[in-house]
Design a protein around this motif. Structure first.
Motif, PDB file in Angstrom:
ATOM      1  N   ASP A 275       0.855  -1.188   0.000  1.00 53.26           N
ATOM      2  CA  ASP A 275       0.000   0.000   0.000  1.00 53.26           C
ATOM      3  C   ASP A 275       0.894   1.243   0.000  1.00 53.26           C
ATOM      4  OD1 ASP A 275       0.925  -0.042   2.608  1.00 53.26           O
ATOM      5  OD2 ASP A 275      -1.026  -0.477   3.502  1.00 53.26           O
ATOM      6  N   GLY A 276       0.319   2.411   0.270  1.00 53.22           N
ATOM      7  CA  GLY A 276       1.069   3.658   0.209  1.00 53.22           C
ATOM      8  C   GLY A 276       1.301   4.271   1.570  1.00 53.22           C
ATOM      9  N   GLY A 277       1.509   5.576   1.585  1.00 56.70           N
ATOM     10  CA  GLY A 277       1.832   6.276   2.817  1.00 56.70           C
ATOM     11  C   GLY A 277       0.611   6.654   3.620  1.00 56.70           C
ATOM     12  N   PHE A 278       0.641   6.378   4.908  1.00 56.84           N
ATOM     13  CA  PHE A 278      -0.491   6.691   5.776  1.00 56.84           C
ATOM     14  C   PHE A 278      -0.289   7.965   6.581  1.00 56.84           C
ATOM     15  CE2 PHE A 278      -2.228   2.773   4.542  1.00 56.84           C
ATOM     16  CZ  PHE A 278      -3.527   2.669   5.027  1.00 56.84           C
ATOM     17  N   VAL A 279       0.877   8.119   7.225  1.00 58.79           N
ATOM     18  CA  VAL A 279       1.009   9.281   8.107  1.00 58.79           C
ATOM     19  C   VAL A 279       0.927  10.589   7.331  1.00 58.79           C
ATOM     20  CG1 VAL A 279       2.207   8.149  10.009  1.00 58.79           C
ATOM     21  CG2 VAL A 279       3.543   9.043   8.103  1.00 58.79           C
ATOM     22  N   PHE A 280       1.549  10.653   6.162  1.00 58.48           N
ATOM     23  CA  PHE A 280       1.502  11.890   5.390  1.00 58.48           C
ATOM     24  C   PHE A 280       0.106  12.132   4.823  1.00 58.48           C
ATOM     25  CE2 PHE A 280       5.758  12.625   6.102  1.00 58.48           C
ATOM     26  CZ  PHE A 280       6.300  13.639   5.321  1.00 58.48           C
ATOM     27  N   ALA A 281      -0.513  11.084   4.301  1.00 60.76           N
ATOM     28  CA  ALA A 281      -1.857  11.240   3.739  1.00 60.76           C
ATOM     29  C   ALA A 281      -2.854  11.666   4.813  1.00 60.76           C
ATOM     30  CB  ALA A 281      -2.308   9.930   3.091  1.00 60.76           C
ATOM     31  N   LEU A 282      -2.777  11.046   5.977  1.00 56.72           N
ATOM     32  CA  LEU A 282      -3.722  11.375   7.043  1.00 56.72           C
ATOM     33  C   LEU A 282      -3.392  12.706   7.703  1.00 56.72           C
ATOM     34  CD1 LEU A 282      -4.207   7.808   8.538  1.00 56.72           C
ATOM     35  CD2 LEU A 282      -5.897   9.153   7.286  1.00 56.72           C
ATOM     36  N   GLU A 283      -2.129  13.118   7.681  1.00 58.68           N
ATOM     37  CA  GLU A 283      -1.796  14.456   8.179  1.00 58.68           C
ATOM     38  C   GLU A 283      -2.443  15.512   7.290  1.00 58.68           C
ATOM     39  OE1 GLU A 283      -0.118  18.272   8.630  1.00 58.68           O
ATOM     40  OE2 GLU A 283       0.267  17.085   6.826  1.00 58.68           O
TER      41      GLU A 283
ATOM     42  N   VAL B 264      -3.596  13.234  11.580  1.00 61.40           N
ATOM     43  CA  VAL B 264      -2.295  12.907  12.168  1.00 61.40           C
ATOM     44  C   VAL B 264      -1.525  14.198  12.387  1.00 61.40           C
ATOM     45  CG1 VAL B 264      -0.027  11.895  11.657  1.00 61.40           C
ATOM     46  CG2 VAL B 264      -2.087  10.550  11.287  1.00 61.40           C
ATOM     47  N   LYS B 265      -0.799  14.255  13.492  1.00 65.36           N
ATOM     48  CA  LYS B 265      -0.017  15.442  13.816  1.00 65.36           C
ATOM     49  C   LYS B 265       1.410  15.273  13.334  1.00 65.36           C
ATOM     50  CE  LYS B 265       1.007  18.594  17.654  1.00 65.36           C
ATOM     51  NZ  LYS B 265       0.811  18.851  19.104  1.00 65.36           N
ATOM     52  N   ALA B 266       1.871  16.214  12.497  1.00 64.53           N
ATOM     53  CA  ALA B 266       3.253  16.188  12.037  1.00 64.53           C
ATOM     54  C   ALA B 266       4.181  16.431  13.219  1.00 64.53           C
ATOM     55  CB  ALA B 266       3.476  17.247  10.969  1.00 64.53           C
ATOM     56  N   GLY B 267       5.317  15.784  13.195  1.00 60.64           N
ATOM     57  CA  GLY B 267       6.256  15.884  14.307  1.00 60.64           C
ATOM     58  C   GLY B 267       6.295  14.564  15.030  1.00 60.64           C
ATOM     59  N   PRO B 268       5.300  14.268  15.862  1.00 63.53           N
ATOM     60  CA  PRO B 268       5.256  12.932  16.470  1.00 63.53           C
ATOM     61  C   PRO B 268       4.987  11.845  15.429  1.00 63.53           C
ATOM     62  CG  PRO B 268       3.931  14.479  17.737  1.00 63.53           C
ATOM     63  CD  PRO B 268       4.316  15.187  16.475  1.00 63.53           C
ATOM     64  N   TRP B 269       4.095  12.143  14.459  1.00 66.58           N
ATOM     65  CA  TRP B 269       3.728  11.194  13.402  1.00 66.58           C
ATOM     66  C   TRP B 269       3.178   9.884  13.966  1.00 66.58           C
ATOM     67  CZ3 TRP B 269       3.449  13.777   9.083  1.00 66.58           C
ATOM     68  CH2 TRP B 269       4.399  14.725   8.724  1.00 66.58           C
ATOM     69  N   THR B 270       2.535   9.945  15.100  1.00 67.20           N
ATOM     70  CA  THR B 270       2.040   8.715  15.726  1.00 67.20           C
ATOM     71  C   THR B 270       0.616   8.395  15.275  1.00 67.20           C
ATOM     72  OG1 THR B 270       1.567  10.088  17.667  1.00 67.20           O
ATOM     73  CG2 THR B 270       3.552   8.740  17.740  1.00 67.20           C
ATOM     74  N   PRO B 271       0.236   7.103  15.284  1.00 71.05           N
ATOM     75  CA  PRO B 271      -0.992   6.643  14.619  1.00 71.05           C
ATOM     76  C   PRO B 271      -2.219   6.518  15.499  1.00 71.05           C
ATOM     77  CG  PRO B 271       0.332   4.765  15.181  1.00 71.05           C
ATOM     78  CD  PRO B 271       1.076   5.969  15.712  1.00 71.05           C
ATOM     79  N   GLU B 272      -2.403   7.454  16.432  1.00 77.57           N
ATOM     80  CA  GLU B 272      -3.584   7.379  17.299  1.00 77.57           C
ATOM     81  C   GLU B 272      -4.897   7.494  16.536  1.00 77.57           C
ATOM     82  OE1 GLU B 272      -1.787  11.545  17.514  1.00 77.57           O
ATOM     83  OE2 GLU B 272      -1.083   9.473  17.586  1.00 77.57           O
ATOM     84  N   ALA B 273      -4.852   7.912  15.273  1.00 77.94           N
ATOM     85  CA  ALA B 273      -6.060   8.000  14.452  1.00 77.94           C
ATOM     86  C   ALA B 273      -6.752   6.650  14.326  1.00 77.94           C
ATOM     87  CB  ALA B 273      -5.730   8.544  13.067  1.00 77.94           C
ATOM     88  N   ALA B 274      -5.995   5.566  14.493  1.00 75.75           N
ATOM     89  CA  ALA B 274      -6.609   4.239  14.429  1.00 75.75           C
ATOM     90  C   ALA B 274      -7.686   4.079  15.497  1.00 75.75           C
ATOM     91  CB  ALA B 274      -5.554   3.153  14.592  1.00 75.75           C
ATOM     92  N   VAL B 275      -7.538   4.803  16.606  1.00 77.82           N
ATOM     93  CA  VAL B 275      -8.531   4.776  17.688  1.00 77.82           C
ATOM     94  C   VAL B 275      -9.453   5.983  17.606  1.00 77.82           C
ATOM     95  CG1 VAL B 275      -8.854   4.880  20.195  1.00 77.82           C
ATOM     96  CG2 VAL B 275      -7.044   3.448  19.228  1.00 77.82           C
ATOM     97  N   GLU B 276      -8.878   7.154  17.352  1.00 81.35           N
ATOM     98  CA  GLU B 276      -9.661   8.386  17.363  1.00 81.35           C
ATOM     99  C   GLU B 276     -10.538   8.545  16.123  1.00 81.35           C
ATOM    100  OE1 GLU B 276      -6.660  11.334  19.873  1.00 81.35           O
ATOM    101  OE2 GLU B 276      -6.557  11.294  17.690  1.00 81.35           O
ATOM    102  N   HIS B 277     -10.034   8.136  14.971  1.00 82.19           N
ATOM    103  CA  HIS B 277     -10.768   8.294  13.714  1.00 82.19           C
ATOM    104  C   HIS B 277     -10.622   7.034  12.855  1.00 82.19           C
ATOM    105  CE1 HIS B 277     -11.463  12.547  14.543  1.00 82.19           C
ATOM    106  NE2 HIS B 277     -10.187  12.633  14.884  1.00 82.19           N
ATOM    107  N   PRO B 278     -11.137   5.912  13.337  1.00 82.39           N
ATOM    108  CA  PRO B 278     -10.959   4.659  12.590  1.00 82.39           C
ATOM    109  C   PRO B 278     -11.563   4.707  11.193  1.00 82.39           C
ATOM    110  CG  PRO B 278     -12.605   4.415  14.335  1.00 82.39           C
ATOM    111  CD  PRO B 278     -11.914   5.713  14.574  1.00 82.39           C
ATOM    112  N   GLU B 279     -12.609   5.511  11.013  1.00 86.74           N
ATOM    113  CA  GLU B 279     -13.233   5.578   9.695  1.00 86.74           C
ATOM    114  C   GLU B 279     -12.287   6.163   8.651  1.00 86.74           C
ATOM    115  OE1 GLU B 279     -13.596   9.562  11.462  1.00 86.74           O
ATOM    116  OE2 GLU B 279     -13.899   7.532  12.254  1.00 86.74           O
TER     117      GLU B 279
END
Length: 403
Positions: free
Chosen positions: A23-31, A36-51
């Motif tokens: 597949d492709g890039g997730f952190v940049f696309a979701l930022e 997603v917040k640039a800097g930490p680049w952590t994937p909490e969106a899986a819980v906060e915004h699963p859709e």
């Protein structure tokens, strides 16, 4: 009713000569989409915004990807706690990893895709923690991947082959296939280990697939994988090859890749590769003998679709997403303007040299090239403290109406 046939596993597919499209890039696309917040680049969106995560998986699946990699990049406990990240206080690493696995599995089951659980470099290693401490970090994620029964595992985005080897050794404890990719260029890892030697060490540690991801563009990544292949052949060590590069042109980058560019990360758009660049990348990778071909930061679903379309003759089918596209712009035959209709052909797009539309911009930048030991002090001295404080207050209040 007869039970559904089990999906073929990663090694079964590779052994049969199949092309695996990642597949492709997730952190940049979701930022870019605001999740997603640039800097930490952590994937909490899986819980906060699963859709949002689920929809991006679906778009990559529709584009032709047959691997749904869990959105667990930088999802180790130490990374979530690093740099004062608020996530660790609200959402545990376990919840993030579990949610990412569930989302990836749901979408993978909508097609013939595999689920790959992914780990990446850790703050613990960069802080000089011991091998046992770093491996304990990886093992926490691995336990979740085993419980969620992912199909295989990926150790990706490692700047130091030593840490990648530690990750591979932990992931091999699962008994599942393991792929390992480094974010390096032709100069090798940050300790000066060459790409060929890196590949040999990873394969000897147990990696079934080795290659590169992130930090460099498709052309440079192909050059790096070629060096890996030569190293493996010279050492008579076998491993499948993979490449998942950036979707940004990086001819001016140094050893650390695009993170040294002054445009990183908020002004990279002028460097985005075209779908036609990706056709060339996919063909070059295939001709080199790479069987696992995907993308990383900047790779959108249409880039993945370009891989699937370029390699459709070898794979024997087109992805669902091609129904609205047409090979090499053939859909343009229906355009109302005759000069646009004339562009509905392979030769036109293969020979095109796109203009940037930026008459006062240079074609390349001068990377910052700080090196790997400098801290943040020099950067902070360059900042306008007053402006920064004002912006921080505004963002904290979530009130941008005065702008």
């Amino acid at each position: 009713m007869a039970p559904a046939a089990a999906k073929k596993g990663l090694l079964e597919r590779l052994d049969a000569g199949e092309i695996i499209i990642g597949d492709g890039g997730f952190v940049f696309a979701l930022e870019k989409r605001g999740y997603v917040k640039a800097g930490p680049w952590t994937p909490e969106a899986a819980v906060e915004h699963p859709e949002a995560v689920r929809q991006l998986h679906r778009e990559f699946l529709r584009a032709g990807a047959n691997v749904m990699q869990t959105f667990t990049f930088y999802a180790s406990e130490d990374k979530l706690e690093n740099r004062g990240n608020y996530v660790a206080e609200k959402i545990s690493g376990q919840k993030v990893n579990e949610a990412a696995c569930d989302i990836a599995r749901q979408v993978a089951n909508e097609g013939d895709a595999l689920v790959a659980g992914g780990v990446s470099q850790t703050p613990s290693y960069l802080s000089c923690k011991s091998e046992s401490e770093v491996k304990a970090i990886f093992r926490k994620q691995l336990d979740i991947f085993i419980n969620k029964d992912v199909d295989f595992l990926i150790a990706e985005y490692f700047e130091h082959v030593e840490e990648a080897i530690w990750a591979v050794e932990v992931l091999k404890e699962s008994g599942k296939p393991v792929a390992a990719s480094l974010c390096i260029g032709p100069e090798g890892d940050l300790n000066g280990v060459s790409p060929g030697e890196c590949a040999v060490r990873l394969a000897k540690a147990g990696a079934d697939v080795v290659g590169v991801n992130c930090h460099f563009d498709p052309m440079i990544s192909i050059e790096t994988v070629k060096l890996m292949k030569e190293g493996l052949e010279a050492a008579n060590v076998k491993a499948y090859l993979m490449t998942q590069p950036l979707a940004y042109h990086t001819p001016d980058c140094g050893k650390q890749g695009f993170i040294d560019l002054p445009e990183f990360p908020f002004a990279l758009e002028p460097r985005v590769v075209t779908r036609w660049d990706i056709h060339r990348y996919a063909r070059d990778a295939y001709n080199l003998g790479v069987q696992y071909i995907g993308g990383c930061c900047g790779f959108e679903p249409y880039h993945i679709r370009a891989i699937a379309e370029e390699l459709a003759p070898e794979r024997g089918f087109l992805p669902e997403g091609s129904e609205k596209h047409g090979s090499w712009g053939s859909g343009l035959e229906m355009h109302t303007k005759p000069w646009v209709r004339a562009r509905a052909r392979r030769e036109y797009w293969k020979e095109l040299h796109p203009a940037s539309g930026r008459p006062y911009c240079s074609s390349m930048s001068k990377p910052d090239a700080w090196g790997v030991t400098k801290g943040d002090a020099a950067l902070m001295q360059q900042k306008d403290a007053t402006t920064e404080a004002q912006l921080n207050v505004l963002f904290a209040k979530k009130s941008l109406k005065s702008f």
